[in-house]
Design a protein around this motif. Structure first.
Motif, PDB file in Angstrom:
ATOM      1  N   GLU A  25       0.808  -1.213   0.000  1.00  7.92           N
ATOM      2  CA  GLU A  25       0.000   0.000   0.000  1.00  7.92           C
ATOM      3  C   GLU A  25       0.847   1.271   0.000  1.00  7.92           C
ATOM      4  OE1 GLU A  25      -2.535  -3.273   1.683  1.00  7.92           O
ATOM      5  OE2 GLU A  25      -0.451  -2.607   1.914  1.00  7.92           O
ATOM      6  N   LYS A  26       1.905   1.297   0.781  1.00  7.17           N
ATOM      7  CA  LYS A  26       2.704   2.515   0.932  1.00  7.17           C
ATOM      8  C   LYS A  26       3.564   2.821  -0.282  1.00  7.17           C
ATOM      9  CE  LYS A  26       2.789   2.141   5.966  1.00  7.17           C
ATOM     10  NZ  LYS A  26       3.616   2.003   7.190  1.00  7.17           N
ATOM     11  N   ALA A  27       3.651   1.884  -1.210  1.00  5.45           N
ATOM     12  CA  ALA A  27       4.447   2.121  -2.413  1.00  5.45           C
ATOM     13  C   ALA A  27       3.775   3.103  -3.359  1.00  5.45           C
ATOM     14  CB  ALA A  27       4.696   0.802  -3.146  1.00  5.45           C
ATOM     15  N   ARG A  28       2.469   3.353  -3.180  1.00  6.48           N
ATOM     16  CA  ARG A  28       1.741   4.237  -4.091  1.00  6.48           C
ATOM     17  C   ARG A  28       2.321   5.651  -4.094  1.00  6.48           C
ATOM     18  NH1 ARG A  28      -3.398   4.072  -6.265  1.00  6.48           N
ATOM     19  NH2 ARG A  28      -3.937   2.250  -4.974  1.00  6.48           N
ATOM     20  N   GLN A  29       2.647   6.176  -2.927  1.00  7.36           N
ATOM     21  CA  GLN A  29       3.097   7.564  -2.811  1.00  7.36           C
ATOM     22  C   GLN A  29       4.592   7.704  -2.564  1.00  7.36           C
ATOM     23  OE1 GLN A  29       0.985   9.953  -3.411  1.00  7.36           O
ATOM     24  NE2 GLN A  29      -0.842   8.656  -3.466  1.00  7.36           N
ATOM     25  N   TRP A  30       5.261   6.607  -2.276  1.00  6.72           N
ATOM     26  CA  TRP A  30       6.634   6.709  -1.785  1.00  6.72           C
ATOM     27  C   TRP A  30       7.662   6.748  -2.904  1.00  6.72           C
ATOM     28  CZ3 TRP A  30      10.978   3.411  -1.924  1.00  6.72           C
ATOM     29  CH2 TRP A  30      12.041   3.777  -1.063  1.00  6.72           C
ATOM     30  N   ARG A  31       8.644   7.650  -2.750  1.00 11.38           N
ATOM     31  CA  ARG A  31       9.867   7.640  -3.541  1.00 11.38           C
ATOM     32  C   ARG A  31      11.027   7.878  -2.592  1.00 11.38           C
ATOM     33  NH1 ARG A  31       9.782   9.331  -8.745  1.00 11.38           N
ATOM     34  NH2 ARG A  31      11.909   8.494  -8.832  1.00 11.38           N
ATOM     35  N   SER A  32      12.104   7.157  -2.766  1.00  6.74           N
ATOM     36  CA  SER A  32      13.269   7.372  -1.911  1.00  6.74           C
ATOM     37  C   SER A  32      13.918   8.704  -2.234  1.00  6.74           C
ATOM     38  CB  SER A  32      14.289   6.252  -2.105  1.00  6.74           C
ATOM     39  OG  SER A  32      14.881   6.346  -3.385  1.00  6.74           O
ATOM     40  N   GLN A  33      14.644   9.255  -1.276  1.00  6.91           N
ATOM     41  CA  GLN A  33      15.391  10.484  -1.521  1.00  6.91           C
ATOM     42  C   GLN A  33      16.439  10.273  -2.605  1.00  6.91           C
ATOM     43  OE1 GLN A  33      14.801  13.626  -0.149  1.00  6.91           O
ATOM     44  NE2 GLN A  33      12.950  12.516   0.438  1.00  6.91           N
ATOM     45  N   ALA A  34      17.015   9.083  -2.628  1.00  4.93           N
ATOM     46  CA  ALA A  34      18.020   8.771  -3.650  1.00  4.93           C
ATOM     47  C   ALA A  34      17.394   8.810  -5.033  1.00  4.93           C
ATOM     48  CB  ALA A  34      18.634   7.410  -3.391  1.00  4.93           C
ATOM     49  N   ALA A  35      16.182   8.255  -5.171  1.00  8.47           N
ATOM     50  CA  ALA A  35      15.498   8.251  -6.468  1.00  8.47           C
ATOM     51  C   ALA A  35      15.138   9.652  -6.897  1.00  8.47           C
ATOM     52  CB  ALA A  35      14.246   7.371  -6.405  1.00  8.47           C
ATOM     53  N   LEU A  36      14.695  10.476  -5.942  1.00  8.91           N
ATOM     54  CA  LEU A  36      14.343  11.854  -6.285  1.00  8.91           C
ATOM     55  C   LEU A  36      15.543  12.624  -6.801  1.00  8.91           C
ATOM     56  CD1 LEU A  36      11.970  12.679  -3.269  1.00  8.91           C
ATOM     57  CD2 LEU A  36      11.321  12.271  -5.657  1.00  8.91           C
ATOM     58  N   ARG A  37      16.732  12.343  -6.234  1.00  8.97           N
ATOM     59  CA  ARG A  37      17.946  13.023  -6.694  1.00  8.97           C
ATOM     60  C   ARG A  37      18.332  12.614  -8.106  1.00  8.97           C
ATOM     61  NH1 ARG A  37      19.490  12.181  -1.215  1.00  8.97           N
ATOM     62  NH2 ARG A  37      20.652  10.293  -1.783  1.00  8.97           N
ATOM     63  N   LEU A  38      17.892  11.392  -8.500  1.00 10.23           N
ATOM     64  CA  LEU A  38      18.218  10.916  -9.825  1.00 10.23           C
ATOM     65  C   LEU A  38      17.292  11.479 -10.889  1.00 10.23           C
ATOM     66  CD1 LEU A  38      18.983   7.139  -9.109  1.00 10.23           C
ATOM     67  CD2 LEU A  38      20.644   8.947  -9.667  1.00 10.23           C
ATOM     68  N   ASP A  39      16.143  12.036 -10.458  1.00  9.90           N
ATOM     69  CA  ASP A  39      15.191  12.613 -11.420  1.00  9.90           C
ATOM     70  C   ASP A  39      15.788  13.841 -12.087  1.00  9.90           C
ATOM     71  OD1 ASP A  39      13.364  10.677 -10.844  1.00  9.90           O
ATOM     72  OD2 ASP A  39      12.195  11.931  -9.451  1.00  9.90           O
ATOM     73  N   PHE A  40      15.451  14.014 -13.344  1.00 10.06           N
ATOM     74  CA  PHE A  40      15.915  15.196 -14.079  1.00 10.06           C
ATOM     75  C   PHE A  40      14.748  16.136 -14.325  1.00 10.06           C
ATOM     76  CE2 PHE A  40      20.213  13.934 -14.960  1.00 10.06           C
ATOM     77  CZ  PHE A  40      20.190  12.554 -14.917  1.00 10.06           C
TER      78      PHE A  40
END
Length: 303
Positions: free
Chosen positions: A288-303
């Motif tokens: 259930e919690k995967a719907r809204q969650w992104r790791s901080q590491a993943a967010l840093r990888l976003d462009f």
């Protein structure tokens, strides 16, 4: 085990090496390099072990957000540091010599990314869970290097991650009965280590060259996996006159259950795998919690 200290196992029946192969490099995660020995075409499964990777990652490479269900991961750092985050809010960093024993159980989504400059190296072992434990709640056991039991005797040093060696026991609890021992043998040292007769066991060489099984065997070098045959003990000899040999000895009680794997999901039937995929895609039954969650590491990888 040093000479004369193995009376507890009765008649000694040394295990011989029945299979040996070099763990070759392959790409995994995002830009990471692993040497996979268990879990590739040469050895798909070695009950209860699913995967053994010797990983090497340098930022920005790593293992961003990904799911697991049905087994445990054991991450043991050899060099550098890795930061772990998951959708339950757990976050932490393990450095050289530290350990994380994660029970994925019914489901976890997490990331594992480099936490320092340079190359981070370590081992990750996947251990299957019995069917009765596959859907338990996720949990962690983390140990700093200084808290892992260590014994040095007769030219042998061992870090007791799980199980028992040289009279010392680990503090780690394992649902699937497991031993995980990090040995270093000085030049000329000899080891006799008991292994439960009914367990499967293997050696993975990290550094140096050692003779495993009997004195007539040839030396085995780093990055080789050795599958051990039947018996109740392992004999190792470092016949070098100048260099130590370091290796891990891992053993576990076979589950003897059906196994169906789809990437990071490991269950007992195809129906359970289909349900797991549905749960993950629909954010239900543990995800259930995967719907809204992104790791901080993943967010840093976003462009």
């Amino acid at each position: 085990m040093p000479e004369g200290e193995n009376s507890s196992v009765g008649v000694r029946e040394p295990r011989l090496v029945v299979r040996k192969f070099l763990a070759r490099q392959q790409h995994e995660g995002v830009g990471a390099i692993v040497r996979r020995s268990i879990g590739r075409f040469e050895l798909r499964y070695f009950d209860p072990f699913l995967v053994l990777d010797e990983f090497s990652v340098t930022a920005p490479a790593g293992f961003p957000d990904h799911p697991h269900r049905g087994f445990e991961t054991v991450t043991y750092m050899l060099q550098g540091a890795v930061t772990h985050e998951d959708f339950e809010g757990h976050k932490g960093t393990i450095g050289a010599g530290d350990l994380q024993w994660m029970t994925a159980g019914r489901g976890i989504v997490h990331s594992e990314m480099p936490a320092s400059q340079g190359t981070q190296k370590g081992l990750q072992l996947w251990i299957n869970l019995p069917s009765k434990y596959k859907m338990i709640e996720p949990r962690y056991q983390e140990m700093l290097s200084k808290d892992i039991v260590k014994v040095t005797r007769d030219g042998i040093s061992v870090r007791v991650i799980a199980g028992e060696a040289l009279g010392a026991k680990s503090l780690i609890y394992t649902r699937t009965p497991t031993m995980y021992l990090d040995f270093t043998l000085d030049p000329g040292a000899k080891l006799r280590q008991p292994i439960p007769r009914s367990w499967n066991a293997f050696v993975y060489v990290l550094e140096g060259d050692g003779v495993f099984g009997n004195s007539k065997s040839s030396s085995v070098s780093a990055h080789h996996l050795l599958l051990l045959g039947s018996g109740n003990m392992l004999k190792v000899w470092n016949k070098s006159t100048s260099k130590p040999v370091r290796f891990i000895l891992v053993g576990g009680e076979p589950l003897g259950e059906p196994i169906v794997q789809f990437g990071p999901f490991v269950m007992n039937t195809q129906e359970e795998i289909d349900q797991t995929i549905e749960d993950f895609e629909n954010f239900t039954n543990g995800f259930e919690k995967a719907r809204q969650w992104r790791s901080q590491a993943a967010l840093r990888l976003d462009f």
